[in-house]
Design a protein around this motif. Structure first.
Motif, PDB file in Angstrom:
ATOM      1  N   CYS A 116      18.911 107.373 -13.292  1.00 40.17           N
ATOM      2  CA  CYS A 116      19.752 107.249 -11.982  1.00 40.17           C
ATOM      3  C   CYS A 116      21.077 108.191 -12.002  1.00 40.17           C
ATOM      4  CB  CYS A 116      20.147 105.732 -11.917  1.00 40.17           C
ATOM      5  SG  CYS A 116      21.313 105.388 -10.325  1.00 40.17           S
ATOM      6  N   ALA A 132      23.635 100.096 -10.060  1.00 42.20           N
ATOM      7  CA  ALA A 132      22.342 100.978 -10.475  1.00 42.20           C
ATOM      8  C   ALA A 132      21.602 100.120 -11.743  1.00 42.20           C
ATOM      9  CB  ALA A 132      22.997 102.322 -11.150  1.00 42.20           C
ATOM     10  N   GLY A 186      17.943 100.704 -13.657  1.00 43.74           N
ATOM     11  CA  GLY A 186      18.134 102.359 -14.295  1.00 43.74           C
ATOM     12  C   GLY A 186      18.195 101.879 -15.786  1.00 43.74           C
TER      13      GLY A 186
END
Length: 279
Positions: free
Chosen positions: A176, A88, A93
């Motif tokens: 995220c 992520a 993110g």
């Protein structure tokens, strides 16, 4: 200290050579520091307890990595936790969080907490308060974002939501929410501790809504204590008649909701009186 082995062992198995594992001992009186050092963590010891947000500020400032991932001693990560957060982060993110499953147990408070499952991403990714936010028990942030807002503000509770909101308002708004259960959380084991936990949520929710009202956070009026008790008594009665579950779990679960609402309403009314007095 007794929680640390189950917390730190699975983290230690997942960290890489360029990672840091830091534990902040917030002036504990047990073997927290020795246990954390034995398990491979760098330990920062505070002589005077400063609370969780002071401790977390100490922790992230002691690292140099481009991302900081917070957790706490009640948490037990699952396999793949860190690699999923890395993915992520690689996708850009700024704030990253995953589902956390609340464990159950034999005690009534643990069974109520397991039923509530309050640490799933769906409760936070579309926050009814204001902007998305996530609990710091399982939260990764871009280091630049932490530096931009100078980390956590020190407050009784709600500092995780406050941090997430300030980070997003500062332009770090790539959120995220990983809807995968990558962590387990060990709940309080007594009903009074569970009620105090949710009273704290009610108080912090009120303070945050009022503090961010000028930025668009809705401030719902709190019910009077009499109306709150009557409303939740009716709700508990309906559930006892129709849900078919454990009466004790249903009753305590409803009591938790009532406790949160009473704490919220009391705090909103107090803050509004204080603000009216200032004007």
């Amino acid at each position: 200290g007794d929680l640390l082995p189950e917390c730190l062992e699975p983290i230690r198995r997942q960290i890489g050579e360029h990672d840091s594992l830091v534990v902040v001992d917030d002036a504990s009186s047990d073997d927290t520091a020795a246990t954390a050092e034995r398990l491979g963590a760098r330990v920062l010891r505070r002589r005077v307890a400063g609370g969780p947000y002071t401790a977390r500020n100490d922790g992230w400032r002691a690292c140099a990595q481009p991302y900081v991932l917070f957790t706490d001693a009640r948490c037990v990560v699952r396999p793949g936790w860190l690699s999923r957060f890395r993915r992520a982060a690689a996708e850009g993110g700024d704030l990253i969080f995953s589902d956390v499953l609340v464990r159950g147990g034999d005690r009534l408070a643990e069974r109520v907490a397991e039923q509530r499952q309050h640490l799933l991403t769906r409760h936070y990714a579309a926050s009814p308060y204001f902007l998305p936010y996530f609990p710091t028990a399982n939260l990764a942030l871009r280091r630049a974002a932490l530096e931009q807002v100078d980390g956590f503000r020190i407050m009784p509770s709600g500092g995780d939501a406050d941090l997430c909101w300030r980070v997003q308002l500062a332009g770090f708004d790539q959120v995220c929410a990983i809807d995968e259960p990558l962590m387990e959380w060990r709940p309080r084991t007594t009903v009074p501790a569970l009620l105090e936990q949710w009273a704290k949520y009610g108080r912090s929710g009120a303070r945050l809504r009022v503090a961010y009202a000028d930025r668009g956070a809705p401030v719902k009026p709190g019910l009077s204590p009499l109306h709150a008790v009557a409303r939740h008594a009716r709700r508990i009665g309906r559930r006892l008649r129709h849900d078919g579950g454990s009466p004790s779990i249903t009753f305590v679960d409803g009591l938790v909701d009532l406790t949160e609402e009473l704490a919220y309403g009391h705090t909103v009314r107090r803050l509004r009186r204080e603000r009216s007095g200032e004007r």
